[in-house]
Design a protein around this motif. Structure first.
Motif, mmCIF file in Angstrom:
data_model
loop_
_atom_site.group_PDB
_atom_site.id
_atom_site.type_symbol
_atom_site.label_atom_id
_atom_site.label_comp_id
_atom_site.label_asym_id
_atom_site.label_seq_id
_atom_site.Cartn_x
_atom_site.Cartn_y
_atom_site.Cartn_z
ATOM 1 N N LEU A 68 26.774 -1.584 -36.332
ATOM 2 C CA LEU A 68 27.859 -2.450 -36.385
ATOM 3 C C LEU A 68 28.784 -1.525 -35.224
ATOM 4 O O LEU A 68 29.467 -2.491 -34.325
ATOM 5 N N TYR A 69 28.730 -0.621 -35.040
ATOM 6 C CA TYR A 69 29.535 0.266 -33.950
ATOM 7 C C TYR A 69 28.989 -0.170 -32.592
ATOM 8 O O TYR A 69 29.755 -0.575 -31.533
ATOM 9 N N GLN A 70 27.799 -0.223 -32.640
ATOM 10 C CA GLN A 70 26.898 -0.593 -31.170
ATOM 11 C C GLN A 70 27.522 -1.959 -30.887
ATOM 12 O O GLN A 70 27.890 -2.168 -29.830
ATOM 13 N N LEU A 98 30.639 -6.079 -27.938
ATOM 14 C CA LEU A 98 31.824 -7.156 -28.160
ATOM 15 C C LEU A 98 33.288 -6.684 -27.273
ATOM 16 O O LEU A 98 33.848 -7.546 -26.538
ATOM 17 N N LYS A 99 33.577 -5.535 -27.425
ATOM 18 C CA LYS A 99 34.673 -5.008 -26.681
ATOM 19 C C LYS A 99 34.516 -5.225 -25.072
ATOM 20 O O LYS A 99 35.452 -5.565 -24.583
ATOM 21 N N LYS A 100 33.327 -4.878 -24.658
ATOM 22 C CA LYS A 100 33.098 -4.724 -23.297
ATOM 23 C C LYS A 100 33.084 -6.193 -22.749
ATOM 24 O O LYS A 100 33.676 -6.695 -21.792
ATOM 25 N N HIS A 101 32.591 -7.145 -23.561
ATOM 26 C CA HIS A 101 32.369 -8.612 -23.436
ATOM 27 C C HIS A 101 33.852 -9.131 -23.275
ATOM 28 O O HIS A 101 34.181 -9.915 -22.259
ATOM 29 N N LEU A 114 33.809 -1.446 -40.711
ATOM 30 C CA LEU A 114 33.616 -0.220 -40.494
ATOM 31 C C LEU A 114 35.107 0.671 -41.043
ATOM 32 O O LEU A 114 34.956 1.693 -41.504
ATOM 33 N N GLU A 115 36.353 -0.005 -41.190
ATOM 34 C CA GLU A 115 37.331 0.650 -41.595
ATOM 35 C C GLU A 115 37.207 0.694 -43.108
ATOM 36 O O GLU A 115 37.832 1.535 -43.699
ATOM 37 N N MET A 156 30.011 -9.107 -41.475
ATOM 38 C CA MET A 156 28.977 -9.564 -41.129
ATOM 39 C C MET A 156 28.801 -10.344 -39.622
ATOM 40 O O MET A 156 29.887 -10.788 -39.223
ATOM 41 N N THR A 157 27.964 -9.786 -38.613
ATOM 42 C CA THR A 157 27.946 -10.208 -37.521
ATOM 43 C C THR A 157 26.941 -11.406 -37.175
ATOM 44 O O THR A 157 26.212 -11.714 -38.282
#
Length: 81
Positions: A39-41, A46-49, A26-27, A1-2
């Motif tokens: 979720l991927y987006q 989140l990764k970039k942040h 996702l896994e 959950m995001t």
């Protein structure tokens, strides 16, 4: 959950925690396709942040100067950045 919190308002720790949850979902493979895309987006944001927060922290650490006793004396302009 995001969460509904905008990514740019999250602390590094909160963003990493959420990113770990996204990756886990996702896994797991139990998420419908459309939700997986969302979720991927979110995960990519989140990764970039997190990467930006880490880079900023690294630059701050690189600017700390030490005196002869190894104590921080202040900040100097980062070289080569």
């Amino acid at each position: 959950m995001t969460t509904d919190t905008p990514v740019n308002e999250l602390s590094f720790e909160a963003a990493m925690n959420e990113l770990e949850k996204v990756v886990g979902q996702l896994e797991n493979g139990q998420v419908p396709l459309e939700e997986s895309i969302t979720l991927y987006q979110r995960g990519a944001e989140l990764k970039k942040h997190c990467e930006a927060k880490l880079k900023a922290a690294e630059e701050k650490v690189a600017q700390i100067t030490l005196d002869g006793d190894g104590n921080p004396t202040g900040l100097k302009a980062a070289e080569g950045l």
